[in-house]
Design a protein around this motif. Structure first.
Motif, PDB file in Angstrom:
ATOM      1  N   ASN A  64       0.824  -1.209   0.000  1.00  0.00           N
ATOM      2  CA  ASN A  64       0.000   0.000   0.000  1.00  0.00           C
ATOM      3  C   ASN A  64       0.854   1.253   0.000  1.00  0.00           C
ATOM      4  O   ASN A  64       0.455   2.290  -0.543  1.00  0.00           O
ATOM      5  N   PHE A  65       2.032   1.154   0.620  1.00  0.00           N
ATOM      6  CA  PHE A  65       2.950   2.297   0.611  1.00  0.00           C
ATOM      7  C   PHE A  65       3.296   2.685  -0.826  1.00  0.00           C
ATOM      8  O   PHE A  65       3.222   3.844  -1.205  1.00  0.00           O
ATOM      9  N   ALA A  66       3.660   1.703  -1.634  1.00  0.00           N
ATOM     10  CA  ALA A  66       4.007   1.965  -3.032  1.00  0.00           C
ATOM     11  C   ALA A  66       2.800   2.463  -3.815  1.00  0.00           C
ATOM     12  O   ALA A  66       2.896   3.392  -4.627  1.00  0.00           O
ATOM     13  N   THR A  67       1.652   1.835  -3.570  1.00  0.00           N
ATOM     14  CA  THR A  67       0.430   2.233  -4.265  1.00  0.00           C
ATOM     15  C   THR A  67       0.081   3.677  -3.958  1.00  0.00           C
ATOM     16  O   THR A  67      -0.288   4.456  -4.855  1.00  0.00           O
ATOM     17  N   MET A  68       0.201   4.062  -2.690  1.00  0.00           N
ATOM     18  CA  MET A  68      -0.160   5.417  -2.295  1.00  0.00           C
ATOM     19  C   MET A  68       0.820   6.454  -2.822  1.00  0.00           C
ATOM     20  O   MET A  68       0.435   7.591  -3.098  1.00  0.00           O
ATOM     21  N   VAL A  69       2.090   6.064  -2.961  1.00  0.00           N
ATOM     22  CA  VAL A  69       3.065   6.986  -3.560  1.00  0.00           C
ATOM     23  C   VAL A  69       2.682   7.273  -5.014  1.00  0.00           C
ATOM     24  O   VAL A  69       2.645   8.432  -5.452  1.00  0.00           O
ATOM     25  N   CYS A  70       2.379   6.219  -5.766  1.00  0.00           N
ATOM     26  CA  CYS A  70       1.944   6.400  -7.162  1.00  0.00           C
ATOM     27  C   CYS A  70       0.644   7.168  -7.231  1.00  0.00           C
ATOM     28  O   CYS A  70       0.442   8.011  -8.117  1.00  0.00           O
ATOM     29  N   LEU A  71      -0.254   6.906  -6.273  1.00  0.00           N
ATOM     30  CA  LEU A  71      -1.537   7.593  -6.253  1.00  0.00           C
ATOM     31  C   LEU A  71      -1.361   9.076  -5.961  1.00  0.00           C
ATOM     32  O   LEU A  71      -2.144   9.905  -6.445  1.00  0.00           O
ATOM     33  N   GLY A  72      -0.328   9.422  -5.186  1.00  0.00           N
ATOM     34  CA  GLY A  72      -0.060  10.832  -4.917  1.00  0.00           C
ATOM     35  C   GLY A  72       0.199  11.600  -6.204  1.00  0.00           C
ATOM     36  O   GLY A  72      -0.335  12.692  -6.415  1.00  0.00           O
ATOM     37  N   PHE A  73       0.996  11.014  -7.092  1.00  0.00           N
ATOM     38  CA  PHE A  73       1.280  11.658  -8.383  1.00  0.00           C
ATOM     39  C   PHE A  73       0.060  11.598  -9.297  1.00  0.00           C
ATOM     40  O   PHE A  73      -0.199  12.528 -10.070  1.00  0.00           O
ATOM     41  N   SER A  74      -0.712  10.522  -9.221  1.00  0.00           N
ATOM     42  CA  SER A  74      -1.933  10.426 -10.017  1.00  0.00           C
ATOM     43  C   SER A  74      -2.928  11.503  -9.605  1.00  0.00           C
ATOM     44  O   SER A  74      -3.583  12.127 -10.451  1.00  0.00           O
ATOM     45  N   ASN A  75      -3.039  11.745  -8.295  1.00  0.00           N
ATOM     46  CA  ASN A  75      -3.939  12.783  -7.807  1.00  0.00           C
ATOM     47  C   ASN A  75      -3.499  14.172  -8.236  1.00  0.00           C
ATOM     48  O   ASN A  75      -4.328  15.066  -8.433  1.00  0.00           O
ATOM     49  N   ALA A  76      -2.189  14.350  -8.376  1.00  0.00           N
ATOM     50  CA  ALA A  76      -1.687  15.627  -8.881  1.00  0.00           C
ATOM     51  C   ALA A  76      -2.194  15.854 -10.305  1.00  0.00           C
ATOM     52  O   ALA A  76      -2.656  16.947 -10.659  1.00  0.00           O
ATOM     53  N   GLY A  77      -2.130  14.802 -11.115  1.00  0.00           N
ATOM     54  CA  GLY A  77      -2.664  14.890 -12.472  1.00  0.00           C
ATOM     55  C   GLY A  77      -4.158  15.124 -12.468  1.00  0.00           C
ATOM     56  O   GLY A  77      -4.688  15.867 -13.310  1.00  0.00           O
ATOM     57  N   GLN A  78      -4.845  14.514 -11.506  1.00  0.00           N
ATOM     58  CA  GLN A  78      -6.290  14.701 -11.398  1.00  0.00           C
ATOM     59  C   GLN A  78      -6.639  16.168 -11.147  1.00  0.00           C
ATOM     60  O   GLN A  78      -7.561  16.717 -11.778  1.00  0.00           O
ATOM     61  N   VAL A  79      -5.928  16.816 -10.231  1.00  0.00           N
ATOM     62  CA  VAL A  79      -6.182  18.226  -9.937  1.00  0.00           C
ATOM     63  C   VAL A  79      -5.910  19.092 -11.172  1.00  0.00           C
ATOM     64  O   VAL A  79      -6.685  20.001 -11.486  1.00  0.00           O
ATOM     65  N   MET A  80      -4.802  18.805 -11.877  1.00  0.00           N
ATOM     66  CA  MET A  80      -4.474  19.557 -13.084  1.00  0.00           C
ATOM     67  C   MET A  80      -5.573  19.416 -14.138  1.00  0.00           C
ATOM     68  O   MET A  80      -5.968  20.392 -14.785  1.00  0.00           O
ATOM     69  N   ILE A  81      -6.071  18.190 -14.313  1.00  0.00           N
ATOM     70  CA  ILE A  81      -7.120  17.930 -15.302  1.00  0.00           C
ATOM     71  C   ILE A  81      -8.404  18.671 -14.931  1.00  0.00           C
ATOM     72  O   ILE A  81      -9.034  19.314 -15.783  1.00  0.00           O
ATOM     73  N   SER A  82      -8.793  18.620 -13.659  1.00  0.00           N
ATOM     74  CA  SER A  82     -10.018  19.285 -13.214  1.00  0.00           C
ATOM     75  C   SER A  82      -9.935  20.792 -13.393  1.00  0.00           C
ATOM     76  O   SER A  82     -10.881  21.436 -13.868  1.00  0.00           O
ATOM     77  N   GLN A  83      -8.790  21.382 -13.012  1.00  0.00           N
ATOM     78  CA  GLN A  83      -8.659  22.829 -13.146  1.00  0.00           C
ATOM     79  C   GLN A  83      -8.563  23.250 -14.611  1.00  0.00           C
ATOM     80  O   GLN A  83      -9.039  24.314 -14.994  1.00  0.00           O
ATOM     81  N   ALA A  84      -7.956  22.388 -15.451  1.00  0.00           N
ATOM     82  CA  ALA A  84      -7.896  22.679 -16.888  1.00  0.00           C
ATOM     83  C   ALA A  84      -9.304  22.705 -17.486  1.00  0.00           C
ATOM     84  O   ALA A  84      -9.648  23.581 -18.288  1.00  0.00           O
ATOM     85  N   ILE A  85     -10.139  21.738 -17.085  1.00  0.00           N
ATOM     86  CA  ILE A  85     -11.524  21.686 -17.573  1.00  0.00           C
ATOM     87  C   ILE A  85     -12.309  22.892 -17.063  1.00  0.00           C
ATOM     88  O   ILE A  85     -13.044  23.545 -17.812  1.00  0.00           O
ATOM     89  N   GLY A  86     -12.146  23.211 -15.777  1.00  0.00           N
ATOM     90  CA  GLY A  86     -12.858  24.335 -15.196  1.00  0.00           C
ATOM     91  C   GLY A  86     -12.506  25.669 -15.829  1.00  0.00           C
ATOM     92  O   GLY A  86     -13.358  26.557 -15.956  1.00  0.00           O
ATOM     93  N   SER A  87     -11.249  25.810 -16.252  1.00  0.00           N
ATOM     94  CA  SER A  87     -10.798  27.072 -16.847  1.00  0.00           C
ATOM     95  C   SER A  87     -10.959  27.092 -18.364  1.00  0.00           C
ATOM     96  O   SER A  87     -10.564  28.052 -19.023  1.00  0.00           O
ATOM     97  N   GLY A  88     -11.506  26.004 -18.926  1.00  0.00           N
ATOM     98  CA  GLY A  88     -11.752  25.957 -20.373  1.00  0.00           C
ATOM     99  C   GLY A  88     -10.541  25.596 -21.212  1.00  0.00           C
ATOM    100  O   GLY A  88     -10.543  25.797 -22.425  1.00  0.00           O
ATOM    101  N   LYS A  89      -9.503  25.020 -20.611  1.00  0.00           N
ATOM    102  CA  LYS A  89      -8.277  24.687 -21.344  1.00  0.00           C
ATOM    103  C   LYS A  89      -8.228  23.179 -21.670  1.00  0.00           C
ATOM    104  O   LYS A  89      -7.290  22.472 -21.332  1.00  0.00           O
TER     105      LYS A  89
END
Length: 456
Positions: A64-89
């Motif tokens: 789970n330690f390894a999974t959560m480390v990878c998930l941390g970076f995946s969540n970073a991409g998730q935030v970028m994607i959401s804000q890109a959609i919200g801002s129309g980019k």
């Protein structure tokens, strides 16, 4: 003809209804994911015994330690994607997703190599009971080989969450759960492969789920927003930098929390295999409640991100308040069920009377954790949704190191409360994240922060 899109617009409409409808598939997905791992524990408890339960619970924590480390970076991409959609980019999505795909693949392969090369050291550091040592090592090695599938599934799910899609992650984890259940029964129950059989069932289920998700998204790539062309997998330096800057604190946050859990387990393991098995089962049961309620946070996070990207701060605040209400109702229901049926749940995993007797001690201590997680579903989603990863990391260190380790040691060893003290320290630690995150949100200081969407 207008191309159909998977992404949803959360910057307008009824917040309560949107959050509810968006949350339910996430709750179902997380419930299936927990059932996925719970089946492993039940099968091991019935066919292998207490030592097998200890082996699976301990190795799962490491993985789970390894999974959560990878998930941390995946969540970073998730935030970028959401804000890109919200801002129309939306034109930036293809490059963001491709960069994330490649980076997560690299991270997962590196972590697999680390676990395979350092498995003996890991087993010794965790004070794995001698009765469980060989089985724990087998489970760790087999599942480490399939790390790319685990990280890949979580990455795809994070991308879809960022786009406002909660139904497809539910579909993908459903496939993994069915495959895992069938193979658990065949490998461990019928063929007698023991803990190794459970490990093979786990990674096979994850592999099938990940491969199916890639095939599905490739067939629907126009709606997904990623073309799957070779050049699109080339890492974009700008977006890679953003993923690292935002994802590193998130990965450290997840890593610290899991390391602290390993530390607490190491202390409990020194008490004996019964305490180890009881804590392992208890954490798994507790994980059922927490993971299901985490569906609220998973839904609130991209909704908040979209509105922050669109400059709708008041609407983002309303989403947090709504998430708190939903979490409070769910928490009260779960606490009541835990009080009345907690011991019976333990017996689903083990027939050992000693585990049943010690389960009451675990339950009386772990219930203190529930209100903290209720608060975190709203304020935690907010801090991650606005992209304030450094604050999230600082609070996670407070939770994972200063409190989870410190309180467990203080109550269990310094105060001499033993098993109850270890679990109580573990349970009270999340308040180190919940209270400061709530104070930060209510203070309004975040309104002056620059949004990620401005740099995308």
């Amino acid at each position: 003809m207008k191309t159909r899109s998977i992404s949803k617009d959360f910057t307008k409409g009824n917040i309560s209804l949107q959050l509810l409808l968006f949350t339910l598939p996430f709750m179902a997905s997380n419930a299936l994911q927990v059932i996925y791992s719970t089946v492993d524990m039940v099968v091991v408890g019935k066919f292998v015994g207490t030592a097998g339960l200890s082996a699976v619970s301990l190795s799962s924590l490491v993985l789970n330690f390894a999974t959560m480390v990878c998930l941390g970076f995946s969540n970073a991409g998730q935030v970028m994607i959401s804000q890109a959609i919200g801002s129309g980019k939306r034109k930036s999505l293809n490059s963001i997703i491709g960069t994330l795909f490649s980076m997560i693949l690299i991270f997962s392969l590196v972590l697999s190599a680390v676990f395979l090369l350092g498995r003996a050291w890991i087993m010794n550091v965790m004070n794995v009971p001698k009765e469980s040592y060989d089985m724990a090592a087998d489970y760790l090695v087999i599942c480490a080989c399939g790390m790319v599938f685990t990280a890949g599934y979580n990455m795809v799910s994070a991308v879809l969450r960022g786009m406002g899609d909660s139904k497809r992650p539910f579909l993908f984890i459903g496939i993994a759960s069915v495959v895992n259940l069938v193979l658990d029964i065949i490998f461990t129950g019928i063929m007698g492969f023991g803990v190794a059989g459970v490990a093979w069932a786990t990674i096979t289920g994850q592999a099938v789920s990940f491969i199916f998700s890639l095939y599905y998204l490739f067939k629907n790539r126009s709606a997904f927003g990623f073309d799957f062309e070779k050049k699109s997998f080339v890492i974009n330096k700008k977006y890679a930098g953003m993923v690292i800057n935002l994802g590193t604190p998130m990965a450290i946050q997840s890593g610290f929390i899991n390391l602290s859990m390993l530390f607490v387990n190491s202390i409990i393991n020194s008490v004996g295999v019964v305490a180890s098995a009881t804590f392992g089962v208890g954490v798994r049961i507790d994980d059922i409640v927490n993971k299901i309620s985490q569906g609220i946070q998973y839904a609130a996070m991209p909704m908040i991100s979209q509105n922050i990207g669109a400059g709708k701060k008041q609407r983002a605040k309303s989403i947090v308040y709504t998430a708190w209400v939903f979490s409070a109702v769910f928490t009260v229901i779960c606490m009541i069920m835990y009080l009345f049926f907690g011991k019976q749940l333990f017996m689903l995993f083990s027939d050992d009377e000693r585990v049943f007797e010690l389960s009451g001690t675990f339950i009386s201590a772990i219930l203190w954790m529930f209100p903290a997680f209720s608060v975190m579903r709203g304020s935690g989603a907010f801090i991650q949704g606005i992209g304030h990863a450094k604050l999230s990391m600082a609070l996670a260190i407070l939770d994972g190191v200063a409190l989870r380790i410190g309180l467990s040691w203080m109550f269990g060893i310094a105060f001499g409360w033993g098993f109850y003290g270890f679990v109580l320290g573990y349970a009270l630690a999340p308040y180190g994240y919940a209270i400061p995150s709530m104070v930060y949100f209510l203070s309004g200081k975040w309104e002056k922060r620059k949004t990620l969407a401005e740099d995308i």
